[in-house]
Scaffold this motif. Structure first.
Motif, PDB file in Angstrom:
ATOM      1  N   ALA A 286      41.669  43.929  36.536  1.00 14.01           N
ATOM      2  CA  ALA A 286      42.686  44.346  37.502  1.00 14.01           C
ATOM      3  C   ALA A 286      43.404  43.108  38.036  1.00 14.01           C
ATOM      4  CB  ALA A 286      42.043  45.140  38.631  1.00 14.01           C
ATOM      5  N   ASP A 287      44.402  43.314  38.847  1.00 18.00           N
ATOM      6  CA  ASP A 287      45.232  42.220  39.364  1.00 18.00           C
ATOM      7  C   ASP A 287      44.433  41.027  39.846  1.00 18.00           C
ATOM      8  OD1 ASP A 287      47.575  43.483  38.856  1.00 18.00           O
ATOM      9  OD2 ASP A 287      47.812  44.266  40.865  1.00 18.00           O
ATOM     10  N   ALA A 288      44.842  39.875  39.362  1.00 21.01           N
ATOM     11  CA  ALA A 288      44.307  38.585  39.802  1.00 21.01           C
ATOM     12  C   ALA A 288      42.802  38.462  39.642  1.00 21.01           C
ATOM     13  CB  ALA A 288      44.712  38.297  41.240  1.00 21.01           C
ATOM     14  N   ALA A 289      42.193  39.350  38.873  1.00 17.10           N
ATOM     15  CA  ALA A 289      40.752  39.265  38.679  1.00 17.10           C
ATOM     16  C   ALA A 289      40.397  38.316  37.542  1.00 17.10           C
ATOM     17  CB  ALA A 289      40.178  40.655  38.388  1.00 17.10           C
ATOM     18  N   SER A 290      41.345  38.051  36.655  1.00 20.13           N
ATOM     19  CA  SER A 290      41.045  37.179  35.526  1.00 20.13           C
ATOM     20  C   SER A 290      41.151  35.712  35.953  1.00 20.13           C
ATOM     21  CB  SER A 290      41.985  37.452  34.349  1.00 20.13           C
ATOM     22  OG  SER A 290      43.273  36.999  34.642  1.00 20.13           O
ATOM     23  N   ASP A 291      40.405  34.885  35.277  1.00 21.40           N
ATOM     24  CA  ASP A 291      40.399  33.456  35.601  1.00 21.40           C
ATOM     25  C   ASP A 291      41.636  32.732  35.084  1.00 21.40           C
ATOM     26  OD1 ASP A 291      37.932  33.737  36.834  1.00 21.40           O
ATOM     27  OD2 ASP A 291      36.825  33.239  35.018  1.00 21.40           O
ATOM     28  N   ASN A 292      42.239  33.256  34.015  1.00 24.04           N
ATOM     29  CA  ASN A 292      43.331  32.518  33.396  1.00 24.04           C
ATOM     30  C   ASN A 292      44.721  33.013  33.787  1.00 24.04           C
ATOM     31  OD1 ASN A 292      43.642  34.874  31.969  1.00 24.04           O
ATOM     32  ND2 ASN A 292      42.799  34.068  30.064  1.00 24.04           N
ATOM     33  N   GLY A 293      44.810  34.075  34.602  1.00 25.13           N
ATOM     34  CA  GLY A 293      46.111  34.567  35.038  1.00 25.13           C
ATOM     35  C   GLY A 293      46.914  35.252  33.960  1.00 25.13           C
ATOM     36  N   VAL A 294      46.298  35.511  32.825  1.00 25.70           N
ATOM     37  CA  VAL A 294      47.000  36.159  31.722  1.00 25.70           C
ATOM     38  C   VAL A 294      46.350  37.487  31.362  1.00 25.70           C
ATOM     39  CG1 VAL A 294      47.674  35.939  29.301  1.00 25.70           C
ATOM     40  CG2 VAL A 294      47.762  33.948  30.790  1.00 25.70           C
ATOM     41  N   ASP A 295      45.038  37.518  31.317  1.00 27.03           N
ATOM     42  CA  ASP A 295      44.323  38.728  30.917  1.00 27.03           C
ATOM     43  C   ASP A 295      44.219  39.700  32.086  1.00 27.03           C
ATOM     44  OD1 ASP A 295      43.921  37.742  28.369  1.00 27.03           O
ATOM     45  OD2 ASP A 295      42.048  36.764  28.912  1.00 27.03           O
ATOM     46  N   GLU A 296      45.349  40.255  32.458  1.00 28.13           N
ATOM     47  CA  GLU A 296      45.404  41.205  33.555  1.00 28.13           C
ATOM     48  C   GLU A 296      45.991  42.512  33.049  1.00 28.13           C
ATOM     49  OE1 GLU A 296      47.389  39.556  36.992  1.00 28.13           O
ATOM     50  OE2 GLU A 296      46.402  37.632  36.709  1.00 28.13           O
ATOM     51  N   LEU A 297      45.515  43.614  33.610  1.00 30.23           N
ATOM     52  CA  LEU A 297      45.976  44.932  33.184  1.00 30.23           C
ATOM     53  C   LEU A 297      47.466  45.137  33.395  1.00 30.23           C
ATOM     54  CD1 LEU A 297      43.115  47.292  34.367  1.00 30.23           C
ATOM     55  CD2 LEU A 297      43.731  46.710  32.028  1.00 30.23           C
ATOM     56  N   ARG A 298      48.037  44.462  34.368  1.00 32.68           N
ATOM     57  CA  ARG A 298      49.464  44.660  34.624  1.00 32.68           C
ATOM     58  C   ARG A 298      50.305  44.248  33.418  1.00 32.68           C
ATOM     59  NH1 ARG A 298      51.932  40.071  38.412  1.00 32.68           N
ATOM     60  NH2 ARG A 298      50.646  38.293  37.798  1.00 32.68           N
TER      61      ARG A 298
ATOM     62  N   ALA B  83      35.121  47.726  33.255  1.00 37.49           N
ATOM     63  CA  ALA B  83      36.079  46.968  32.443  1.00 37.49           C
ATOM     64  C   ALA B  83      37.447  46.926  33.120  1.00 37.49           C
ATOM     65  CB  ALA B  83      36.197  47.577  31.051  1.00 37.49           C
ATOM     66  N   LEU B  84      37.857  48.050  33.686  1.00 35.56           N
ATOM     67  CA  LEU B  84      39.141  48.094  34.386  1.00 35.56           C
ATOM     68  C   LEU B  84      39.142  47.154  35.593  1.00 35.56           C
ATOM     69  CD1 LEU B  84      39.774  51.936  34.288  1.00 35.56           C
ATOM     70  CD2 LEU B  84      41.115  50.197  33.094  1.00 35.56           C
ATOM     71  N   ALA B  85      38.064  47.194  36.369  1.00 34.70           N
ATOM     72  CA  ALA B  85      37.970  46.342  37.557  1.00 34.70           C
ATOM     73  C   ALA B  85      37.978  44.864  37.178  1.00 34.70           C
ATOM     74  CB  ALA B  85      36.712  46.686  38.347  1.00 34.70           C
ATOM     75  N   LYS B  86      37.360  44.541  36.054  1.00 33.03           N
ATOM     76  CA  LYS B  86      37.299  43.147  35.606  1.00 33.03           C
ATOM     77  C   LYS B  86      38.682  42.577  35.323  1.00 33.03           C
ATOM     78  CE  LYS B  86      35.264  40.201  32.053  1.00 33.03           C
ATOM     79  NZ  LYS B  86      34.422  40.141  30.871  1.00 33.03           N
TER      80      LYS B  86
ATOM     81  N   GLU C 270      59.022  47.764  38.297  1.00 31.81           N
ATOM     82  CA  GLU C 270      59.196  48.236  39.664  1.00 31.81           C
ATOM     83  C   GLU C 270      58.030  49.120  40.093  1.00 31.81           C
ATOM     84  OE1 GLU C 270      63.018  50.125  40.080  1.00 31.81           O
ATOM     85  OE2 GLU C 270      64.062  48.416  39.203  1.00 31.81           O
ATOM     86  N   ALA C 271      57.036  49.283  39.211  1.00 31.39           N
ATOM     87  CA  ALA C 271      55.918  50.195  39.473  1.00 31.39           C
ATOM     88  C   ALA C 271      54.584  49.474  39.565  1.00 31.39           C
ATOM     89  CB  ALA C 271      55.839  51.241  38.361  1.00 31.39           C
ATOM     90  N   LYS C 272      53.671  50.119  40.260  1.00 31.69           N
ATOM     91  CA  LYS C 272      52.262  49.718  40.219  1.00 31.69           C
ATOM     92  C   LYS C 272      51.516  50.897  39.611  1.00 31.69           C
ATOM     93  CE  LYS C 272      51.101  51.193  44.893  1.00 31.69           C
ATOM     94  NZ  LYS C 272      50.660  50.754  46.202  1.00 31.69           N
ATOM     95  N   ALA C 273      50.495  50.598  38.848  1.00 29.61           N
ATOM     96  CA  ALA C 273      49.667  51.638  38.235  1.00 29.61           C
ATOM     97  C   ALA C 273      48.382  51.773  39.039  1.00 29.61           C
ATOM     98  CB  ALA C 273      49.352  51.276  36.787  1.00 29.61           C
ATOM     99  N   LEU C 274      47.948  52.994  39.221  1.00 29.50           N
ATOM    100  CA  LEU C 274      46.676  53.276  39.872  1.00 29.50           C
ATOM    101  C   LEU C 274      45.778  53.946  38.848  1.00 29.50           C
ATOM    102  CD1 LEU C 274      48.984  54.156  42.376  1.00 29.50           C
ATOM    103  CD2 LEU C 274      46.872  53.491  43.460  1.00 29.50           C
ATOM    104  N   VAL C 275      44.534  53.500  38.766  1.00 29.14           N
ATOM    105  CA  VAL C 275      43.630  53.980  37.727  1.00 29.14           C
ATOM    106  C   VAL C 275      42.269  54.294  38.336  1.00 29.14           C
ATOM    107  CG1 VAL C 275      42.598  53.445  35.482  1.00 29.14           C
ATOM    108  CG2 VAL C 275      44.788  52.430  36.093  1.00 29.14           C
ATOM    109  N   HIS C 276      41.698  55.398  37.903  1.00 27.20           N
ATOM    110  CA  HIS C 276      40.328  55.762  38.286  1.00 27.20           C
ATOM    111  C   HIS C 276      39.623  56.297  37.044  1.00 27.20           C
ATOM    112  CE1 HIS C 276      37.212  58.704  39.252  1.00 27.20           C
ATOM    113  NE2 HIS C 276      36.849  57.794  40.123  1.00 27.20           N
TER     114      HIS C 276
END
Length: 159
Positions: A49-61, A44-47, A29-35
């Motif tokens: 972050a949500d929907a940034a990965s090509d495979n839809g699996v390697d995401e920080l969420r 590395a975090l930006a790479k 139910e949460a979203k994480a915010l990171v700086h």
């Protein structure tokens, strides 16, 4: 990426504080915010972050077990948009926080997403689940129309 474990522990502490305060129930139910002030960690975090990965699996969420992760440019943004936040200086300077996730709960994966309900074939699921259901040739499930309660008849007054 191999992120420093302290970031995950900080997010977990924020999630637990939000649970205790009843801002959220479960971590999805949460979203994480990171700086981070560290340019390497920030990249590395930006790479991932949500929907940034090509495979839809390697995401920080998935790493943080939240519905989304947003990497922000300023630690003030983390504190402004979070119910709870923490700042650390070691091993890398960073600020993390959690707030309520955006969107609606997906009926299939339980992640909160703004894409839930966009598909006519699979009304209650997010775009990621729509892709999965389509790949599996799962039969379309149309949304059931909302049932409107019939008004109660007005009783005639008795004389």
């Amino acid at each position: 990426p191999i992120l420093p474990l302290p970031r995950q522990l900080q997010i977990n502490k924020c999630l637990e504080a939000a649970r205790v305060e009843k801002s959220i129930g479960a971590s999805l139910e949460a979203k994480a915010l990171v700086h981070s002030d560290d340019p390497i960690l920030s990249a590395a975090l930006a790479k991932y972050a949500d929907a940034a990965s090509d495979n839809g699996v390697d995401e920080l969420r998935y790493f943080f077990l939240t519905s989304s992760v947003k990497v922000v440019d300023d630690p003030k943004q983390v504190k402004e948009f979070s119910a709870h936040s923490k700042t650390a200086t070691e091993p890398y300077p960073s600020t993390v926080g959690v707030g309520a996730a955006d969107g609606s709960k997906c009926e299939r994966c339980w992640h909160y997403s703004t894409s839930v309900g966009e598909s006519a074939e699979y009304a209650g699921v997010c775009s990621r689940c729509v892709s999965s259901l389509t790949l599996m040739d799962f039969p379309a499930v149309a949304a059931e129309p909302e049932k409107v309660a019939e008004p109660e008849p007005i009783a005639e007054p008795t004389a």
